[in-house]
Design a protein around this motif. Structure first.
Motif, PDB file in Angstrom:
ATOM      1  N   SER A  69      56.283 -29.028  65.609  1.00  0.00           N
ATOM      2  CA  SER A  69      57.191 -28.240  64.792  1.00  0.00           C
ATOM      3  C   SER A  69      58.680 -28.646  65.416  1.00  0.00           C
ATOM      4  O   SER A  69      59.477 -27.866  65.382  1.00  0.00           O
ATOM      5  N   ALA A  72      54.987 -21.382  65.430  1.00  0.00           N
ATOM      6  CA  ALA A  72      53.603 -21.370  65.614  1.00  0.00           C
ATOM      7  C   ALA A  72      53.205 -19.941  66.119  1.00  0.00           C
ATOM      8  O   ALA A  72      54.020 -19.752  67.171  1.00  0.00           O
ATOM      9  N   LEU A 130      41.787 -36.519  61.757  1.00  0.00           N
ATOM     10  CA  LEU A 130      40.910 -37.424  61.192  1.00  0.00           C
ATOM     11  C   LEU A 130      41.594 -37.699  59.769  1.00  0.00           C
ATOM     12  O   LEU A 130      41.122 -38.968  59.388  1.00  0.00           O
ATOM     13  N   GLU A 131      41.780 -36.750  59.047  1.00  0.00           N
ATOM     14  CA  GLU A 131      42.197 -36.848  57.543  1.00  0.00           C
ATOM     15  C   GLU A 131      43.651 -37.960  57.561  1.00  0.00           C
ATOM     16  O   GLU A 131      43.454 -38.685  56.462  1.00  0.00           O
ATOM     17  N   ASN A 184      52.729 -26.145  52.872  1.00  0.00           N
ATOM     18  CA  ASN A 184      53.381 -25.032  53.530  1.00  0.00           C
ATOM     19  C   ASN A 184      54.089 -24.126  52.893  1.00  0.00           C
ATOM     20  O   ASN A 184      54.375 -22.750  52.991  1.00  0.00           O
ATOM     21  N   SER A 233      47.510 -30.513  65.302  1.00  0.00           N
ATOM     22  CA  SER A 233      47.125 -29.861  63.777  1.00  0.00           C
ATOM     23  C   SER A 233      46.892 -28.559  63.581  1.00  0.00           C
ATOM     24  O   SER A 233      47.031 -27.973  62.717  1.00  0.00           O
ATOM     25  N   ARG A 234      46.237 -27.968  64.759  1.00  0.00           N
ATOM     26  CA  ARG A 234      46.222 -26.692  64.772  1.00  0.00           C
ATOM     27  C   ARG A 234      47.453 -25.391  64.973  1.00  0.00           C
ATOM     28  O   ARG A 234      47.438 -24.374  64.714  1.00  0.00           O
ATOM     29  N   ARG A 235      48.686 -26.047  65.128  1.00  0.00           N
ATOM     30  CA  ARG A 235      49.960 -25.226  65.216  1.00  0.00           C
ATOM     31  C   ARG A 235      50.624 -25.541  64.089  1.00  0.00           C
ATOM     32  O   ARG A 235      51.932 -25.288  64.077  1.00  0.00           O
ATOM     33  N   THR A 236      50.323 -25.880  62.894  1.00  0.00           N
ATOM     34  CA  THR A 236      50.841 -26.159  61.675  1.00  0.00           C
ATOM     35  C   THR A 236      49.952 -25.907  60.437  1.00  0.00           C
ATOM     36  O   THR A 236      48.869 -26.019  60.597  1.00  0.00           O
ATOM     37  N   GLY A 237      50.497 -25.654  59.334  1.00  0.00           N
ATOM     38  CA  GLY A 237      49.622 -25.629  58.086  1.00  0.00           C
ATOM     39  C   GLY A 237      48.914 -26.740  58.105  1.00  0.00           C
ATOM     40  O   GLY A 237      49.317 -27.916  58.618  1.00  0.00           O
ATOM     41  N   GLU A 238      47.834 -26.701  57.265  1.00  0.00           N
ATOM     42  CA  GLU A 238      46.706 -27.679  57.394  1.00  0.00           C
ATOM     43  C   GLU A 238      47.124 -28.807  56.639  1.00  0.00           C
ATOM     44  O   GLU A 238      46.649 -29.708  56.820  1.00  0.00           O
ATOM     45  N   THR A 269      51.849 -28.616  69.804  1.00  0.00           N
ATOM     46  CA  THR A 269      53.016 -27.788  69.376  1.00  0.00           C
ATOM     47  C   THR A 269      54.119 -28.248  69.145  1.00  0.00           C
ATOM     48  O   THR A 269      54.730 -28.019  68.040  1.00  0.00           O
ATOM     49  N   ASN A 326      50.392 -29.925  56.418  1.00  0.00           N
ATOM     50  CA  ASN A 326      51.440 -30.273  57.127  1.00  0.00           C
ATOM     51  C   ASN A 326      50.799 -31.116  58.451  1.00  0.00           C
ATOM     52  O   ASN A 326      51.557 -32.121  58.933  1.00  0.00           O
ATOM     53  N   ALA A 327      49.687 -30.843  58.762  1.00  0.00           N
ATOM     54  CA  ALA A 327      49.140 -31.450  59.790  1.00  0.00           C
ATOM     55  C   ALA A 327      48.721 -32.887  59.686  1.00  0.00           C
ATOM     56  O   ALA A 327      49.397 -33.656  60.554  1.00  0.00           O
ATOM     57  N   LEU A 354      42.816 -22.073  62.803  1.00  0.00           N
ATOM     58  CA  LEU A 354      44.125 -22.018  63.611  1.00  0.00           C
ATOM     59  C   LEU A 354      45.309 -22.608  62.707  1.00  0.00           C
ATOM     60  O   LEU A 354      46.254 -21.865  62.686  1.00  0.00           O
ATOM     61  N   SER A 355      45.090 -23.555  61.820  1.00  0.00           N
ATOM     62  CA  SER A 355      46.253 -23.989  61.013  1.00  0.00           C
ATOM     63  C   SER A 355      46.716 -22.776  59.882  1.00  0.00           C
ATOM     64  O   SER A 355      47.958 -22.571  59.865  1.00  0.00           O
ATOM     65  N   ALA A 381      60.439 -31.846  56.541  1.00  0.00           N
ATOM     66  CA  ALA A 381      59.239 -31.684  57.410  1.00  0.00           C
ATOM     67  C   ALA A 381      59.343 -32.994  58.015  1.00  0.00           C
ATOM     68  O   ALA A 381      59.019 -32.859  59.415  1.00  0.00           O
ATOM     69  N   ASN A 417      47.912 -19.664  62.529  1.00  0.00           N
ATOM     70  CA  ASN A 417      49.165 -20.183  63.247  1.00  0.00           C
ATOM     71  C   ASN A 417      50.149 -20.211  62.200  1.00  0.00           C
ATOM     72  O   ASN A 417      51.491 -19.521  62.587  1.00  0.00           O
ATOM     73  N   ALA A 418      50.219 -20.944  61.202  1.00  0.00           N
ATOM     74  CA  ALA A 418      51.318 -21.016  60.506  1.00  0.00           C
ATOM     75  C   ALA A 418      51.622 -19.869  59.809  1.00  0.00           C
ATOM     76  O   ALA A 418      52.978 -19.249  59.423  1.00  0.00           O
TER      77      ALA A 418
END
Lengths: 416, 416
Positions: A293, B299, A168-169, B149, A142-147, A289, A149-150, B112-113, A117, B116-117
């Motif tokens: 990805s 995504a 931020l995390e 993920n 962040s919004r385009r992958t698992g939370e 994205t 993974n982000a 979205l995370s 990954a 989308n995922a």
């Protein structure tokens, strides 16, 4: 496998497993090894708790002997690896795990998940950094992958040269510089665009970045400059044909007396659209994205293979390799070096015997000894070291390695 | 945004945000909405701790007032959604969040995370299920995506019709049937293939699946049948030209008196290679990289958009939408129904006013009311309900929707 190996006595055979990619993603000229720091962090916490073991027993996945073995699990072996951020090529042994069969084989999924990954993201990010040609990039995907993974994606992109993240995390956990943006929702919430801009400027000061494409860009830029007397930090554009829009906004900003106001763009960018903006007066890029990805290649294609085990008597290493039709591997524990001429890489040398030569930079460094993880590779310090190492390793590549178009690996891999 | 909105008084404006995809991935005929159960689980735990708030204060991301607001955060609004497993089309409002601006906007990344995922994986998995034409599929891609993920991927694939996963944590957390395989490493570890097979048969019984392509497939199949007197459960093939190899192995098994021994294949499969094996005597498939990475579309392209807010007086809803060049949205809170004729879907109807008609199956159901999550959508029960719902929703699609080739969305979306 562990269950059967514990029963037949092979569980304790000392083994070497290696992680490598048989090939790079189609057209890519180099890969970027990332994930090591996350793998090592997870390794220090890799235990099997009562709940996990209870589940495996209830489902009859393991017997009582294996349950006891898992309860006591603690990796006691050795690991060598390419430094995080190092570039790699087909067959590069980016991770090498030596330990008993059982203690090593249970690490396969963890090692491959983190390496596949993170390396996919770092490999794509490195190309975007080349395409941006010195202009800063922020990771905003962040919004385009698992939370989870982000968070890892922000880290991998930073190692490969991105300057900041909106996650931020990732800032909290890995010390990565963070940035934020206002969404269209913020403008739409207010009774006018001007009210939204005033609110953001009151809260964050004139140095903030205003999003100018919710309604009419020209009107928004005029409002933004007027409200700040030309002292606005930046405008963000998230739609339209960017080369022409950016040129028009730059001209408008200059005309309105805001020559220091910067322009940041964020509209579904990837390495190709970033490169296409080289001639445009863009000051920075936000990428979502495509970077999280892996820009078309979401897994780095790495595998975890047994390459050698000791004889039952424990007095000799036996190299092993699968011999099937389309997946040929090379057995035996590897050494690896990058052959350099005048500081520029000319070959990836993977040795099945002997040592790395004097013209070759050694690539495998110890990261775990007798189960003890070297803390230099962990945490914020590990990330900063990886980012610095990536920059050095990339600088060694032939200049042509950074071209965006498809090509073969930038240097050949010599398996000797 | 929250910081500025708390200062200017708009933070408490009641808002509706919607999650939707502007388009399906290129050539896909329908999408599969997944992630709801994970989103709702996370929502019940969505709080800001001292460490997180301290980090944001230290970095001056927020002021003291926002810090207090975050410390007290608890979502108190309402959420409606497409049931998990439901199919969706462009503009389908798969999630609708109503609450104050501030309490809703902080959920964007989480919503979205997860959507989308998980929807990317479910959408790809559903196509593989169609391609497999009734034969069982197992998800085996944990090593090809981030470690968390991987658990979500197993869940999404199961909702879309896969039968099992190799991810044991997904079995423990979400109740998904698990399976395992021996790797080539297990055979290579032993002094002979026969010794490896004996060990596995001793530990797991004749019903196990033996991996037969480490060295020579024909010799391995002969050994496997001999050791089990033809009672072997299955053989696994992970390399080679599968249609021809599978046919040869089937003939060999039958000839050796093992007609009940099944054949499972696992060599970088995707929906196309699965479909290409329809005429081959394959009994089951194991799918890795392609399912966990959304088979080319990692995504689902969903966005989270403000579509309406109340007036300052709180007595009226104002529909809002961005008006930029290439990203047109429709303002206002939506209703959605699937228009059916003789049980077959003919259109996705998205209404900006009025109610779903008598020939339309309503698609939005309440999942959170006044901050309370409906437990029916959580945990193992939620997964099973989603899997069952997906099967029903997919059965409503025109038969042509399941073709593997590229096409337009199977039904048109009517935004009325």
């Amino acid at each position: 496998m562990v269950d059967a190996a514990l029963k037949d006595g092979t569980a304790d055979r000392r083994c070497v497993f290696e992680v490598f990619a048989r090939r790079l993603p189609d057209g890519r000229r180099y890969g970027v090894a990332a994930g090591l720091g996350r793998f090592l962090t997870a390794l220090t916490e890799f235990r099997f708790g009562d709940e996990e073991i209870g589940f495996l027993r209830d489902r009859d996945v393991i017997d009582e002997g294996t349950a006891r073995w898992l309860a006591d699990y603690r990796f006691t072996g050795d690991v060598r690896a390419y430094r995080e951020g190092e570039v790699f090529f087909p067959e590069s042994p980016v991770l090498q795990v030596e330990g008993t069969f059982a203690e090593s084989v249970v690490l396969e999924t963890l090692a491959l998940s983190t390496f596949n990954a993170d390396s996919a993201i770092a490999g794509a990010a490195a190309r975007m950094v080349s395409a941006a040609d010195g202009r800063p990039l922020a990771e905003m995907g962040s919004r385009r992958t698992g939370e989870w993974n982000a968070v890892a994606a922000a880290r991998a992109a930073y190692i490969a040269g991105f300057g900041a993240t909106s996650n931020l995390e990732a800032g909290r956990t890995w010390g990565i510089p963070t940035m934020g943006t206002a969404a269209h929702a913020f403008t739409l919430l207010h009774d006018s665009e001007e009210a939204a801009f005033r609110s953001q400027l009151d809260a964050l000061g004139d140095g903030t970045t205003l999003l100018v494409d919710t309604y009419d860009i020209e009107a928004a830029v005029e409002t933004a400059v007027r409200l700040t007397n030309g002292r606005l930090g930046a405008v963000r554009i998230d739609s339209g044909d960017l080369p022409s829009v950016v040129a028009a906004v730059r001209a408008q900003l200059d005309r309105l007396g805001a020559p220091a106001t910067k322009i940041t763009v964020t509209n579904d960018l990837d390495e190709y659209t970033i490169a296409a903006l080289r001639a445009a007066p863009v000051d920075s890029y936000g990428v979502g994205t495509s970077v999280v990805s892996g820009s078309g290649h979401p897994a780095a294609g790495m595998v975890f293979k047994l390459v050698a085990h000791q004889t039952p008597a424990g007095d000799e290493w036996v190299p092993v390799a699968k011999k099937s039709a389309d997946k040929v591997s090379t057995g035996g524990r590897k050494e690896a070096g990058r052959r350099l001429r005048n500081g520029i890489a000319t070959a990836e040398v993977v040795l099945t015997s002997g040592r790395v030569g004097p013209d070759e930079r050694p690539l495998l460094v110890p990261v775990v000894e007798h189960g003890e993880v070297d803390p230099a590779f962990l945490g914020v310090a590990g990330v900063e070291a990886a980012r610095a190492h990536h920059k050095r390793a990339k600088a060694e590549l032939p200049v042509d390695a950074s071209r965006i178009g498809r090509g073969d690996p930038a240097i050949p891999t010599l398996v000797i």
